[in-house]
Motif scaffolding. Structure first.
Motif, PDB file in Angstrom:
ATOM      1  N   GLY A  60      20.362  14.945 -12.315  1.00 52.97           N
ATOM      2  CA  GLY A  60      21.352  13.798 -12.244  1.00 52.97           C
ATOM      3  C   GLY A  60      20.864  12.482 -11.336  1.00 52.97           C
ATOM      4  N   LEU A  61      19.744  12.928 -10.860  1.00 54.85           N
ATOM      5  CA  LEU A  61      18.860  11.650 -10.017  1.00 54.85           C
ATOM      6  C   LEU A  61      17.672  11.172 -10.297  1.00 54.85           C
ATOM      7  N   THR A  62      17.684   9.932 -10.262  1.00 60.65           N
ATOM      8  CA  THR A  62      16.604   8.868 -10.980  1.00 60.65           C
ATOM      9  C   THR A  62      15.848   8.791  -9.696  1.00 60.65           C
ATOM     10  N   VAL A  63      14.440   9.184  -9.675  1.00 56.80           N
ATOM     11  CA  VAL A  63      13.399   8.770  -8.729  1.00 56.80           C
ATOM     12  C   VAL A  63      12.456   7.719  -9.383  1.00 56.80           C
ATOM     13  N   THR A  64      12.264   6.601  -8.628  1.00 60.58           N
ATOM     14  CA  THR A  64      11.145   5.761  -9.031  1.00 60.58           C
ATOM     15  C   THR A  64      10.444   5.633  -7.987  1.00 60.58           C
ATOM     16  N   ALA A  65       9.229   5.993  -8.589  1.00 64.11           N
ATOM     17  CA  ALA A  65       7.674   5.392  -7.441  1.00 64.11           C
ATOM     18  C   ALA A  65       7.698   4.061  -7.504  1.00 64.11           C
ATOM     19  N   VAL A  66       7.619   3.817  -5.952  1.00 63.56           N
ATOM     20  CA  VAL A  66       7.327   2.318  -5.674  1.00 63.56           C
ATOM     21  C   VAL A  66       6.187   2.090  -4.922  1.00 63.56           C
ATOM     22  N   PRO A  67       5.394   0.913  -5.167  1.00 60.22           N
ATOM     23  CA  PRO A  67       4.114   0.675  -4.327  1.00 60.22           C
ATOM     24  C   PRO A  67       4.058   0.743  -2.893  1.00 60.22           C
ATOM     25  N   ALA A  68       3.028   1.138  -2.284  1.00 60.57           N
ATOM     26  CA  ALA A  68       2.701   1.129  -1.070  1.00 60.57           C
ATOM     27  C   ALA A  68       1.235   1.045  -0.683  1.00 60.57           C
ATOM     28  N   LEU A  69       1.117   0.681   0.396  1.00 65.23           N
ATOM     29  CA  LEU A  69      -0.251   0.138   1.012  1.00 65.23           C
ATOM     30  C   LEU A  69      -0.626   0.807   2.331  1.00 65.23           C
ATOM     31  N   HIS A  70      -1.139   1.798   2.514  1.00 61.87           N
ATOM     32  CA  HIS A  70      -1.772   2.480   3.792  1.00 61.87           C
ATOM     33  C   HIS A  70      -2.571   1.590   4.482  1.00 61.87           C
ATOM     34  N   GLY A  71      -2.192   0.569   5.003  1.00 57.72           N
ATOM     35  CA  GLY A  71      -3.084  -0.293   5.958  1.00 57.72           C
ATOM     36  C   GLY A  71      -3.071  -1.561   5.536  1.00 57.72           C
ATOM     37  N   PRO A  72      -4.127  -2.473   6.004  1.00 59.05           N
ATOM     38  CA  PRO A  72      -4.142  -3.885   5.350  1.00 59.05           C
ATOM     39  C   PRO A  72      -4.767  -3.908   4.105  1.00 59.05           C
ATOM     40  N   ALA A  73      -4.843  -5.019   3.647  1.00 55.66           N
ATOM     41  CA  ALA A  73      -5.373  -5.361   2.194  1.00 55.66           C
ATOM     42  C   ALA A  73      -6.896  -4.923   2.171  1.00 55.66           C
ATOM     43  N   GLY A  74      -7.155  -4.127   1.218  1.00 55.30           N
ATOM     44  CA  GLY A  74      -8.587  -3.654   1.147  1.00 55.30           C
ATOM     45  C   GLY A  74      -8.872  -2.202   1.790  1.00 55.30           C
ATOM     46  N   SER A  75      -7.863  -1.749   2.202  1.00 54.55           N
ATOM     47  CA  SER A  75      -8.026  -0.164   2.850  1.00 54.55           C
ATOM     48  C   SER A  75      -7.710   0.810   1.945  1.00 54.55           C
ATOM     49  N   GLU A  76      -7.421   0.647   0.601  1.00 58.22           N
ATOM     50  CA  GLU A  76      -7.241   1.642  -0.150  1.00 58.22           C
ATOM     51  C   GLU A  76      -8.343   2.669  -0.316  1.00 58.22           C
ATOM     52  N   GLN A  77      -9.566   2.186  -0.326  1.00 56.12           N
ATOM     53  CA  GLN A  77     -10.873   2.912  -0.448  1.00 56.12           C
ATOM     54  C   GLN A  77     -10.835   3.803   0.718  1.00 56.12           C
ATOM     55  N   ARG A  78     -10.560   3.887   1.961  1.00 54.30           N
ATOM     56  CA  ARG A  78     -10.317   4.411   2.934  1.00 54.30           C
ATOM     57  C   ARG A  78      -9.235   5.358   3.044  1.00 54.30           C
ATOM     58  N   THR A  79      -8.085   5.020   2.949  1.00 52.70           N
ATOM     59  CA  THR A  79      -6.775   5.575   2.759  1.00 52.70           C
ATOM     60  C   THR A  79      -6.447   6.284   1.757  1.00 52.70           C
ATOM     61  N   GLY A  80      -6.792   5.925   0.519  1.00 52.43           N
ATOM     62  CA  GLY A  80      -6.331   6.635  -0.519  1.00 52.43           C
ATOM     63  C   GLY A  80      -5.067   5.805  -1.172  1.00 52.43           C
ATOM     64  N   PRO A  81      -4.719   6.337  -2.500  1.00 52.54           N
ATOM     65  CA  PRO A  81      -3.275   5.904  -3.051  1.00 52.54           C
ATOM     66  C   PRO A  81      -2.090   6.545  -2.387  1.00 52.54           C
ATOM     67  N   VAL A  82      -1.164   5.767  -2.370  1.00 52.31           N
ATOM     68  CA  VAL A  82       0.039   6.125  -1.487  1.00 52.31           C
ATOM     69  C   VAL A  82       1.271   5.377  -2.442  1.00 52.31           C
ATOM     70  N   ILE A  83       2.349   6.056  -2.395  1.00 53.29           N
ATOM     71  CA  ILE A  83       3.666   5.602  -2.940  1.00 53.29           C
ATOM     72  C   ILE A  83       4.891   5.678  -2.077  1.00 53.29           C
ATOM     73  N   GLY A  84       6.060   5.089  -2.292  1.00 55.79           N
ATOM     74  CA  GLY A  84       7.297   5.255  -1.663  1.00 55.79           C
ATOM     75  C   GLY A  84       8.174   5.531  -2.894  1.00 55.79           C
ATOM     76  N   PHE A  85       9.372   5.682  -2.621  1.00 54.59           N
ATOM     77  CA  PHE A  85      10.384   6.020  -3.712  1.00 54.59           C
ATOM     78  C   PHE A  85      11.613   5.539  -3.528  1.00 54.59           C
ATOM     79  N   VAL A  86      12.205   5.100  -4.531  1.00 54.03           N
ATOM     80  CA  VAL A  86      13.577   4.644  -4.490  1.00 54.03           C
ATOM     81  C   VAL A  86      14.568   5.928  -5.387  1.00 54.03           C
ATOM     82  N   LEU A  87      15.529   6.079  -4.710  1.00 59.13           N
ATOM     83  CA  LEU A  87      16.588   7.229  -5.212  1.00 59.13           C
ATOM     84  C   LEU A  87      17.747   6.716  -5.701  1.00 59.13           C
TER      85      LEU A  87
END
Length: 252
Positions: free
Chosen positions: A115-142
């Protein structure tokens, strides 16, 4: 309707009681130790959990913002997931962990459970361009009928992304924000929200209730739980969450 409550366990980990479900954020239940492996940043955990994995009781869902860092998923956390608890995380986590109970979500993708809807929302683990080092991350809305809307930030450091989330979900009531301004030598910028940014994020979302997570127990945090409290002083938004104690956030 069920009570919304939270038990702060340590680091990014909390037990959220929401819409009749028991939900764990980024499970870390190891004792203090040093994590070191070739090609990775050494992380030092300074304190164990306020509630052990064996004391936790039944868990209906794990929300895992990402799996590549031990301060978000440690050995005991892996044991919890390996037990078959339904887990929502990144697509990369679903690929790497091969768990039948782990479902990878793309940004803005939703999944229903109990009965709960979970939506994945974007996240950035650091400054712009850090994705290559820190990897993909998400947040959530319930979201659930008759319940407050809850945002779980995960290891997000980007206020512009918080703005996008607020536009999509204009009625967020409770924000669980990972702060602590985490830093590592290889990146000259915070990898998670600073205390000041956490206040700004809360106001951008219009959240009346804020819970601070991920502000202690690890040496690479540059700001503390006390820093977060000081930043929120006078706002009436931040809820105090003593370690290991159940705190009611909302009653319906």
């Amino acid at each position: 309707m069920p009570t919304t409550a939270i038990t702060y366990i340590g680091g990014p980990t909390a037990l959220l009681e929401y819409a009749g479900l028991r939900i764990v954020t980024d499970p870390t239940f190891d004792g203090p130790q040093t994590y070191s492996a070739p090609g990775t940043t050494t992380l030092v955990k300074t304190r164990g959990p306020g509630v052990s994995r064996t004391e936790l009781g039944a868990v209906d869902l794990v929300l895992l913002s990402h799996h590549g860092h031990k301060d978000n998923l440690d050995y005991e956390g892996l044991e919890l997931i390996a037990g078959g608890v339904p887990t929502f995380s990144t697509q990369q986590a679903a690929t790497d962990l091969f768990g039948g109970s782990l479902i990878g979500l793309d940004d803005w993708e939703s999944q229903e459970i109990g009965g709960l809807t979970v939506t994945a929302v974007p996240a950035l683990h650091g400054p712009a361009g850090s994705e290559q080092r820190t990897g993909p991350v998400i947040g959530f809305v319930l979201e659930a009928p008759g319940e407050p809307t809850v945002y779980v930030s995960g290891d997000n450091a980007s206020l512009p992304l918080v703005g996008q989330i607020g536009e999509r979900f204009p009625d967020i009531d409770i924000a669980l924000l990972f702060a602590g301004a985490a830093r590592i030598p290889a990146v000259d910028a915070p990898l998670t929200l600073t205390s000041a940014d956490a206040v700004t994020a809360s106001r951008m979302l219009g959240a009346g209730i804020v819970v601070g997570l991920h502000t202690e127990d690890w040496q690479h945090f540059s700001e503390s739980r006390d820093d977060l409290r000081a930043a929120f002083a006078g706002t009436g938004m931040l809820v105090l969450t003593p370690r290991g104690e159940r705190v009611v956030l909302a009653e319906r």
